[in-house]
Scaffold this motif. Structure first.
Motif: not given
Length: 358
Positions: A104, A108-111, A119, A161, A165, A169
């Motif tokens: 995983t 992936k869910e960072y914005n 992190y 990521r 994704q 990006d």
């Protein structure tokens, strides 16, 4: 000539007694070759096969505060519970082979930049094992050329990521993509500087791996590549050249549209020359770019090496010698990636001996 002198002569555009031949292979293939040649380790194998091996120097990584997160650098040699970037690894059995695939994506869910700052697994330059690489380099460099470490922009980005994704990006969020790439570049630049300073004359090439190609086309357009990667690549090439090292650039697939830009950035060696892909014809590449870049690879390991006969391999190897190596300069023969488990040993030998014995 020794293997090292032969490779260095090619890198410096000097005459050689013959074209060098390198070999990339998986652990399973290495075991089969050692059994065949009745040798105990890789270095005995290089000698038995008369290889001009360019020896990998991949520094290990260990976070002293979190031993369970210790792992190798990312890339084809990734091992451990997770990579130095905190990307989980999981062993996957595929026929006779075991690969460590990426789990995983941790970002992936960072914005936001604030989330990136929190992190916990951004690699720290002090946690890489430079001395281990130096010891190996000192052991092999009298005989063999050396290459390391493993650095990358886009491959690291995708592992952190996820591929889908990551592509989104680059198309829809230039600011956030740049925030991530800035951190990826900064972490590796600090590590690379230390690596270059510690290894000094025991290092010959620096390995930049950034797969930008698929079987039929690029993953991203040249304009997107220029927006996000051109300046970064130029900075790395300039840094590497400031230490008098050569830039070895790896990208699988149909990458011909990017080759002029990569050359302008300063790459010295292009690998792996997957000539089954559109635009990657070996004769055309040599004609268009052979005066400005060297080639490494070329021997097809999707069909010819694993499924052909020894004579097919000899024909394939001679074709690469006659095209990529047509001038007698600027080419190092190698499989166009790691030779995979199940590849007949006699085919691998046919590739090598076509170069070493004619």
């Amino acid at each position: 000539m020794t293997p090292r002198k032969r490779v260095l002569a090619v890198l410096n555009n000097q005459p050689v007694d013959r074209i060098p031949v390198d070999l990339w292979y998986t652990g399973e293939v290495g075991a089969s070759l050692k059994q065949h040649f009745k040798v105990k380790n890789d270095f005995e194998l290089y000698q038995a096969m008369n290889l001009d091996k360019i020896v990998w120097l991949f520094p290990g990584y260990k976070n002293p505060a979190a031993d369970k997160f210790t792992g190798s650098q990312v890339g084809a040699q990734a091992v451990g519970e997770r990579t130095a970037w905190g990307v989980p690894l999981k062993p996957i059995q595929s026929s006779d082979a075991v690969y460590h695939e990426f789990g995983t994506p941790p970002l992936k869910e960072y914005n936001s930049a604030a989330m990136l700052d929190k992190y916990e697994f951004w690699p720290k330059a002090d946690y890489f094992d430079y001395q281990g690489s130096l010891e190996l380099a000192k052991k092999v460099s009298p005989t063999y050329a050396t290459i390391g470490p493993w650095i990358s922009f886009f491959e690291v980005y995708c592992q952190m990521r996820g591929l889908e994704q990551s592509l989104m990006d680059l198309l829809t969020d230039e600011s956030f993509a740049s925030e991530i790439l800035d951190r990826i570049e900064d972490c590796q630049t600090k590590m690379l500087k230390k690596f270059l300073q510690v290894l000094e004359d025991n290092l010959d090439l620096v390995f930049i791996s950034d797969d930008m190609g698929m079987q039929q086309s690029l993953l991203i357009s040249p304009s997107i590549w220029k927006t996000f990667f051109e300046a970064r690549m130029k900075r790395w090439c300039d840094l590497i050249h400031s230490y008098n090292k050569k830039v070895f650039y790896h990208s699988d697939g149909a990458v011909e549209p990017l080759i002029p830009y990569l050359i302008e950035c300063g790459i010295d060696i292009l690998n792996p020359i997957q000539h089954a892909c559109p635009g990657m014809d070996t004769a055309e590449l040599k004609k268009k770019y052979g005066s400005r870049v060297m080639f490494h690879g070329g021997i097809d390991n999707q069909s010819v090496l694993p499924f052909g006969k020894p004579e097919d391999v000899r024909v394939e190897t001679k074709n690469c010698l006659n095209t990529l190596g047509s001038s007698g300069k600027g080419y190092i023969v190698c499989s166009c990636h790691n030779v995979q488990a199940g590849t007949p040993v006699e085919n691998i030998i046919a590739m090598v001996e076509t170069v070493t014995k004619g």
